[in-house]
Design a protein around this motif. Structure first.
Motif, PDB file in Angstrom:
ATOM      1  N   VAL A 108       0.873  -1.174   0.000  1.00 39.77           N
ATOM      2  CA  VAL A 108       0.000   0.000   0.000  1.00 39.77           C
ATOM      3  C   VAL A 108       0.910   1.225   0.000  1.00 39.77           C
ATOM      4  N   ILE A 109       0.796   2.041  -1.058  1.00 35.20           N
ATOM      5  CA  ILE A 109       1.781   3.091  -1.318  1.00 35.20           C
ATOM      6  C   ILE A 109       1.123   4.449  -1.437  1.00 35.20           C
ATOM      7  N   ASP A 110       1.719   5.431  -0.779  1.00 36.06           N
ATOM      8  CA  ASP A 110       1.432   6.840  -1.061  1.00 36.06           C
ATOM      9  C   ASP A 110       2.739   7.454  -1.533  1.00 36.06           C
ATOM     10  N   PRO A 111       2.870   7.760  -2.827  1.00 37.47           N
ATOM     11  CA  PRO A 111       4.168   8.216  -3.337  1.00 37.47           C
ATOM     12  C   PRO A 111       4.615   9.553  -2.760  1.00 37.47           C
ATOM     13  N   ILE A 112       3.691  10.506  -2.631  1.00 34.97           N
ATOM     14  CA  ILE A 112       3.998  11.776  -1.966  1.00 34.97           C
ATOM     15  C   ILE A 112       2.798  12.127  -1.096  1.00 34.97           C
ATOM     16  N   ASP A 113       2.918  11.859   0.179  1.00 31.20           N
ATOM     17  CA  ASP A 113       1.864  12.235   1.112  1.00 31.20           C
ATOM     18  C   ASP A 113       2.106  13.679   1.530  1.00 31.20           C
ATOM     19  N   GLY A 114       1.184  14.552   1.168  1.00 36.84           N
ATOM     20  CA  GLY A 114       1.385  15.984   1.375  1.00 36.84           C
ATOM     21  C   GLY A 114       1.742  16.669   0.068  1.00 36.84           C
ATOM     22  N   THR A 115       0.992  16.334  -0.996  1.00 35.42           N
ATOM     23  CA  THR A 115       1.298  16.912  -2.311  1.00 35.42           C
ATOM     24  C   THR A 115       1.130  18.424  -2.320  1.00 35.42           C
ATOM     25  N   ASP A 138      -2.825   6.528   3.242  1.00 37.15           N
ATOM     26  CA  ASP A 138      -2.408   7.595   4.150  1.00 37.15           C
ATOM     27  C   ASP A 138      -1.941   7.062   5.500  1.00 37.15           C
ATOM     28  N   TYR A 139      -2.493   5.907   5.916  1.00 36.00           N
ATOM     29  CA  TYR A 139      -2.227   5.445   7.277  1.00 36.00           C
ATOM     30  C   TYR A 139      -1.707   4.018   7.390  1.00 36.00           C
ATOM     31  N   ALA A 140      -1.636   3.263   6.305  1.00 37.65           N
ATOM     32  CA  ALA A 140      -1.269   1.844   6.409  1.00 37.65           C
ATOM     33  C   ALA A 140       0.119   1.662   7.024  1.00 37.65           C
ATOM     34  N   ALA A 141       1.091   2.441   6.564  1.00 36.11           N
ATOM     35  CA  ALA A 141       2.431   2.346   7.152  1.00 36.11           C
ATOM     36  C   ALA A 141       2.478   3.009   8.522  1.00 36.11           C
ATOM     37  N   GLY A 142       1.896   4.196   8.632  1.00 38.74           N
ATOM     38  CA  GLY A 142       1.969   4.962   9.864  1.00 38.74           C
ATOM     39  C   GLY A 142       1.345   4.276  11.053  1.00 38.74           C
ATOM     40  N   CYS A 143       0.254   3.552  10.820  1.00 37.68           N
ATOM     41  CA  CYS A 143      -0.409   2.909  11.963  1.00 37.68           C
ATOM     42  C   CYS A 143       0.494   1.839  12.576  1.00 37.68           C
ATOM     43  N   LEU A 144       1.226   1.098  11.740  1.00 43.56           N
ATOM     44  CA  LEU A 144       2.143   0.092  12.285  1.00 43.56           C
ATOM     45  C   LEU A 144       3.320   0.764  12.980  1.00 43.56           C
TER      46      LEU A 144
END
Length: 281
Positions: free
Chosen positions: A98-105, A233-239
């Motif tokens: 699950v990828i967000d290439p630039i979070d905060g475009t 937006d949150y898949a990586a951050g939540c872990l």
């Protein structure tokens, strides 16, 4: 929680790809092209509540690079990503990046130096690996299920990080404003802001949810909430937060969904319970 085994080679390949992607982001500003918008989605453009979702050529460059490199690192995994319609994959079966290439475009376009690259690996719909790279600060956060969260900064050895134990009255709260859903969720967002303002020490808005999670994991800040976010937006951050000792759920305390957008509450162990209670009043 059960430890998940990922090879050193996989982790190295993934983080190297993220650092390469970060160099692409930084090159945009050196070349004076960070604000080059290639497409945008405008909703309700005839009202006072216009909502714009910007996409730049660099979002697409970064996403293409990550998919190429991660496919080599783990060929059996599927991809769920933000740009170019690559968000149609069902992430609840098998392995899925699950990828967000630039979070905060929007920050990226304006050279506000607060955007991040987010990559998670889900197994049967649950995160087992999460990494967020903030290239402006040269901070890379990495979590593997059952193995804690570490931060790599400025070429230094990895530093184990943990959330704060501050109570809500001493907390710095981070707020996301769900800008793509103003008409539907504007009042909810205002209510979240008021609750944070009156019950926490102060409130911040960074414009990058992925990096907000990392600051909670570091103990720099204490709470993050937003009325609606998408899984990338949150898949990586939540872990990253949970492996650092924090808690991440929907605003009402129910588990996050990774197959559709949902509300998000992430917090350190000192203020999560009180925050859930306050947000339900």
């Amino acid at each position: 929680m059960k430890t998940y085994h990922l090879t050193k080679e996989f982790i190295t390949a993934t983080t190297n790809a993220m650092r390469e992607a970060g160099r692409i982001m930084l090159s945009a500003h050196r070349d004076g092209q960070g604000g080059e918008v290639t497409s945008d989605e405008i909703n309700d453009k005839d009202t006072a509540h216009a909502q714009v979702n910007f996409v730049t050529v660099y979002d697409k460059k970064v996403q293409a690079l990550l998919i190429e490199k991660l496919h080599i690192a783990l060929p059996e995994a599927k991809f769920m990503a933000e740009e170019d319609g690559a968000d149609q994959t069902d992430p609840t079966e098998g392995l899925c990046f699950v990828i967000d290439p630039i979070d905060g475009t929007a920050n990226f376009i304006r050279d506000l130096a607060c955007s991040a690259i987010s990559v998670a690996l889900l197994s049967e719909g649950m995160p087992v690996f999460g990494a967020v790279y903030q290239p402006y600060a040269d901070e890379l956060f990495l979590a593997v299920r059952g193995q804690g969260t570490v931060c790599y900064r400025h070429g230094n050895p990895p530093e184990r990080v943990t959330v704060s134990t501050r109570p809500l009255k001493e907390a710095i709260a981070l707020l996301g404003t769900s800008p793509y859903y103003k008409d539907e969720l504007g009042e909810t967002t205002v209510s979240l802001f008021k609750n944070c303002l009156y019950h926490a020490a102060d409130v911040r808005r960074s414009g990058s949810a992925a990096y907000d999670f990392c600051n909670i994991a570091m103990g720099r800040t204490d709470l993050f909430c937003e009325a609606r976010l998408s899984p990338w937006d949150y898949a990586a951050g939540c872990l990253i937060v949970t492996e650092a000792g924090g808690q991440v759920t929907c605003l009402d305390g129910t588990p996050l969904r990774f197959d559709q957008p949902c509300s998000v509450l992430a917090a350190g162990c000192g203020c999560y319970d009180e925050a859930v209670e306050i947000f339900q009043r």
